[in-house]
Design a protein around this motif. Structure first.
Motif, PDB file in Angstrom:
ATOM      1  N   SER A   2       0.920  -1.354   0.012  1.00 28.24           N
ATOM      2  CA  SER A   2      -0.080  -0.117   0.035  1.00 28.24           C
ATOM      3  C   SER A   2       1.027   1.283  -0.112  1.00 28.24           C
ATOM      4  O   SER A   2       2.131   1.182   0.268  1.00 28.24           O
ATOM      5  CB  SER A   2      -0.936   0.074   1.426  1.00 28.24           C
ATOM      6  OG  SER A   2      -0.199  -0.162   2.625  1.00 28.24           O
ATOM      7  N   ASP A   3       0.296   2.311  -0.127  1.00 30.45           N
ATOM      8  CA  ASP A   3       0.954   3.633  -0.542  1.00 30.45           C
ATOM      9  C   ASP A   3       0.939   4.243   1.111  1.00 30.45           C
ATOM     10  O   ASP A   3       0.249   4.943   1.582  1.00 30.45           O
ATOM     11  CB  ASP A   3       0.337   4.581  -1.603  1.00 30.45           C
ATOM     12  CG  ASP A   3       0.799   4.263  -2.816  1.00 30.45           C
ATOM     13  OD1 ASP A   3       1.706   3.529  -3.000  1.00 30.45           O
ATOM     14  OD2 ASP A   3      -0.181   4.877  -3.817  1.00 30.45           O
ATOM     15  N   THR A   4       1.826   3.796   1.988  1.00 28.40           N
ATOM     16  CA  THR A   4       1.994   4.302   3.281  1.00 28.40           C
ATOM     17  C   THR A   4       2.728   5.419   3.121  1.00 28.40           C
ATOM     18  O   THR A   4       3.641   5.727   2.044  1.00 28.40           O
ATOM     19  CB  THR A   4       2.479   3.224   3.951  1.00 28.40           C
ATOM     20  OG1 THR A   4       3.884   3.081   3.623  1.00 28.40           O
ATOM     21  CG2 THR A   4       1.911   2.085   4.088  1.00 28.40           C
ATOM     22  N   PRO A   5       2.601   6.442   4.315  1.00 25.80           N
ATOM     23  CA  PRO A   5       3.509   7.586   4.209  1.00 25.80           C
ATOM     24  C   PRO A   5       4.924   7.342   4.089  1.00 25.80           C
ATOM     25  O   PRO A   5       5.661   8.188   3.381  1.00 25.80           O
ATOM     26  CB  PRO A   5       3.137   8.274   5.482  1.00 25.80           C
ATOM     27  CG  PRO A   5       1.711   7.650   6.090  1.00 25.80           C
ATOM     28  CD  PRO A   5       1.822   6.339   5.345  1.00 25.80           C
ATOM     29  N   LYS A   6       5.467   6.302   4.690  1.00 29.40           N
ATOM     30  CA  LYS A   6       6.849   6.010   4.657  1.00 29.40           C
ATOM     31  C   LYS A   6       7.217   5.439   3.165  1.00 29.40           C
ATOM     32  O   LYS A   6       8.299   5.917   2.792  1.00 29.40           O
ATOM     33  CB  LYS A   6       6.971   4.578   5.449  1.00 29.40           C
ATOM     34  CG  LYS A   6       8.266   4.749   6.031  1.00 29.40           C
ATOM     35  CD  LYS A   6       8.640   3.525   7.121  1.00 29.40           C
ATOM     36  CE  LYS A   6      10.038   3.970   7.835  1.00 29.40           C
ATOM     37  NZ  LYS A   6      10.234   3.003   8.974  1.00 29.40           N
ATOM     38  N   ARG A   7       6.241   4.863   2.585  1.00 24.73           N
ATOM     39  CA  ARG A   7       6.375   4.334   0.971  1.00 24.73           C
ATOM     40  C   ARG A   7       6.492   5.613   0.219  1.00 24.73           C
ATOM     41  O   ARG A   7       7.539   5.865  -0.614  1.00 24.73           O
ATOM     42  CB  ARG A   7       5.639   3.340   0.551  1.00 24.73           C
ATOM     43  CG  ARG A   7       5.855   3.110  -0.919  1.00 24.73           C
ATOM     44  CD  ARG A   7       4.793   1.923  -1.424  1.00 24.73           C
ATOM     45  NE  ARG A   7       4.846   1.477  -2.627  1.00 24.73           N
ATOM     46  CZ  ARG A   7       5.639   0.905  -3.169  1.00 24.73           C
ATOM     47  NH1 ARG A   7       6.573   0.360  -2.632  1.00 24.73           N
ATOM     48  NH2 ARG A   7       5.788   0.698  -4.506  1.00 24.73           N
ATOM     49  N   LYS A   8       5.568   6.462   0.346  1.00 23.08           N
ATOM     50  CA  LYS A   8       5.637   7.706  -0.436  1.00 23.08           C
ATOM     51  C   LYS A   8       6.890   8.719  -0.147  1.00 23.08           C
ATOM     52  O   LYS A   8       7.405   9.088  -1.158  1.00 23.08           O
ATOM     53  CB  LYS A   8       4.221   8.552  -0.205  1.00 23.08           C
ATOM     54  CG  LYS A   8       3.146   7.903  -0.724  1.00 23.08           C
ATOM     55  CD  LYS A   8       1.864   8.912  -0.289  1.00 23.08           C
ATOM     56  CE  LYS A   8       0.673   8.191  -1.072  1.00 23.08           C
ATOM     57  NZ  LYS A   8      -0.548   9.248  -0.874  1.00 23.08           N
ATOM     58  N   GLN A   9       7.441   8.558   0.963  1.00 20.69           N
ATOM     59  CA  GLN A   9       8.545   9.437   1.364  1.00 20.69           C
ATOM     60  C   GLN A   9       9.620   8.661   0.666  1.00 20.69           C
ATOM     61  O   GLN A   9      10.494   9.539   0.103  1.00 20.69           O
ATOM     62  CB  GLN A   9       8.602   9.341   2.696  1.00 20.69           C
ATOM     63  CG  GLN A   9      10.078  10.261   3.272  1.00 20.69           C
ATOM     64  CD  GLN A   9      10.119  10.094   4.914  1.00 20.69           C
ATOM     65  OE1 GLN A   9       9.513   9.289   5.549  1.00 20.69           O
ATOM     66  NE2 GLN A   9      11.210  11.145   5.286  1.00 20.69           N
ATOM     67  N   LEU A  10       9.798   7.529   0.518  1.00 18.66           N
ATOM     68  CA  LEU A  10      10.815   6.823   0.162  1.00 18.66           C
ATOM     69  C   LEU A  10      10.881   6.718  -1.484  1.00 18.66           C
ATOM     70  O   LEU A  10      11.940   7.082  -2.138  1.00 18.66           O
ATOM     71  CB  LEU A  10      10.931   5.162   0.353  1.00 18.66           C
ATOM     72  CG  LEU A  10      11.823   4.393  -0.108  1.00 18.66           C
ATOM     73  CD1 LEU A  10      13.241   4.654   0.214  1.00 18.66           C
ATOM     74  CD2 LEU A  10      11.826   2.852   0.013  1.00 18.66           C
ATOM     75  N   GLU A  11       9.591   6.922  -2.310  1.00 18.15           N
ATOM     76  CA  GLU A  11       9.585   7.103  -3.634  1.00 18.15           C
ATOM     77  C   GLU A  11      10.050   8.524  -3.839  1.00 18.15           C
ATOM     78  O   GLU A  11      10.447   8.864  -4.770  1.00 18.15           O
ATOM     79  CB  GLU A  11       8.178   6.719  -4.071  1.00 18.15           C
ATOM     80  CG  GLU A  11       7.851   5.440  -3.844  1.00 18.15           C
ATOM     81  CD  GLU A  11       6.360   5.177  -4.303  1.00 18.15           C
ATOM     82  OE1 GLU A  11       5.442   6.023  -4.423  1.00 18.15           O
ATOM     83  OE2 GLU A  11       5.990   3.782  -4.551  1.00 18.15           O
ATOM     84  N   LYS A  12       9.593   9.509  -3.121  1.00 21.07           N
ATOM     85  CA  LYS A  12       9.875  10.863  -3.399  1.00 21.07           C
ATOM     86  C   LYS A  12      11.476  11.158  -3.275  1.00 21.07           C
ATOM     87  O   LYS A  12      12.114  11.899  -4.073  1.00 21.07           O
ATOM     88  CB  LYS A  12       9.266  11.608  -2.380  1.00 21.07           C
ATOM     89  CG  LYS A  12       9.611  13.303  -2.636  1.00 21.07           C
ATOM     90  CD  LYS A  12       9.044  14.126  -1.626  1.00 21.07           C
ATOM     91  CE  LYS A  12       9.379  15.515  -2.049  1.00 21.07           C
ATOM     92  NZ  LYS A  12       8.605  16.667  -1.683  1.00 21.07           N
ATOM     93  N   ARG A  13      12.164  10.586  -2.209  1.00 18.38           N
ATOM     94  CA  ARG A  13      13.559  10.404  -2.176  1.00 18.38           C
ATOM     95  C   ARG A  13      14.238   9.676  -3.510  1.00 18.38           C
ATOM     96  O   ARG A  13      15.082  10.398  -3.909  1.00 18.38           O
ATOM     97  CB  ARG A  13      14.017   9.650  -0.774  1.00 18.38           C
ATOM     98  CG  ARG A  13      13.522  10.576   0.312  1.00 18.38           C
ATOM     99  CD  ARG A  13      14.242   9.937   1.733  1.00 18.38           C
ATOM    100  NE  ARG A  13      15.908   9.986   1.637  1.00 18.38           N
ATOM    101  CZ  ARG A  13      16.614   9.076   2.439  1.00 18.38           C
ATOM    102  NH1 ARG A  13      15.936   8.207   2.818  1.00 18.38           N
ATOM    103  NH2 ARG A  13      17.925   9.282   2.503  1.00 18.38           N
ATOM    104  N   VAL A  14      13.646   8.581  -3.888  1.00 14.48           N
ATOM    105  CA  VAL A  14      14.346   8.017  -4.704  1.00 14.48           C
ATOM    106  C   VAL A  14      14.265   8.844  -6.196  1.00 14.48           C
ATOM    107  O   VAL A  14      15.210   8.892  -6.734  1.00 14.48           O
ATOM    108  CB  VAL A  14      13.776   6.702  -5.149  1.00 14.48           C
ATOM    109  CG1 VAL A  14      14.097   6.093  -6.523  1.00 14.48           C
ATOM    110  CG2 VAL A  14      13.918   5.692  -4.012  1.00 14.48           C
ATOM    111  N   SER A  15      12.961   9.427  -6.208  1.00 10.10           N
ATOM    112  CA  SER A  15      12.748  10.123  -7.342  1.00 10.10           C
ATOM    113  C   SER A  15      13.803  11.502  -7.291  1.00 10.10           C
ATOM    114  O   SER A  15      14.391  11.948  -8.342  1.00 10.10           O
ATOM    115  CB  SER A  15      11.450  10.893  -7.303  1.00 10.10           C
ATOM    116  OG  SER A  15      11.326  11.919  -8.660  1.00 10.10           O
ATOM    117  N   ASN A  16      13.935  12.051  -6.184  1.00  8.89           N
ATOM    118  CA  ASN A  16      14.870  13.320  -6.090  1.00  8.89           C
ATOM    119  C   ASN A  16      16.392  12.622  -6.233  1.00  8.89           C
ATOM    120  O   ASN A  16      17.186  13.431  -7.153  1.00  8.89           O
ATOM    121  CB  ASN A  16      14.762  13.849  -4.857  1.00  8.89           C
ATOM    122  CG  ASN A  16      13.553  14.636  -4.410  1.00  8.89           C
ATOM    123  OD1 ASN A  16      13.025  14.757  -5.438  1.00  8.89           O
ATOM    124  ND2 ASN A  16      13.149  14.834  -3.174  1.00  8.89           N
TER     125      ASN A  16
END
Length: 71
Positions: A2-16
């Motif tokens: 699921s799109d947990t806040p932790k996962r979203k944060q990780l995806e944002k970091r990876v994208s950055n």
């Protein structure tokens, strides 16, 4: 997963990080081009200096004594 806040944060970091990597990769390519161009210019100038030194050496006898002594 699921799109947990932790996962979203990780995806944002990876994208950055991917964005930063792409920018740094382009910077490296640009700097490489500058170094290559600089090396070519150094070689051209070195060749010109060598040519002028040979020309001066071959025509030394035509210079006045006071100039020839400086060479």
């Amino acid at each position: 997963m699921s799109d947990t806040p932790k996962r979203k944060q990780l995806e944002k970091r990876v994208s950055n990080l991917e964005s930063l990597f792409t920018h740094l990769e382009k910077t490296v390519v640009d700097l490489d081009d500058v170094v290559i161009d600089g090396q070519k210019k150094i070689e051209e100038l070195s060749d010109r200096v060598d040519h002028l030194e040979r020309k001066i050496d071959s025509e030394k006898h035509d210079f006045p004594d006071e100039i020839r002594d400086l060479l």
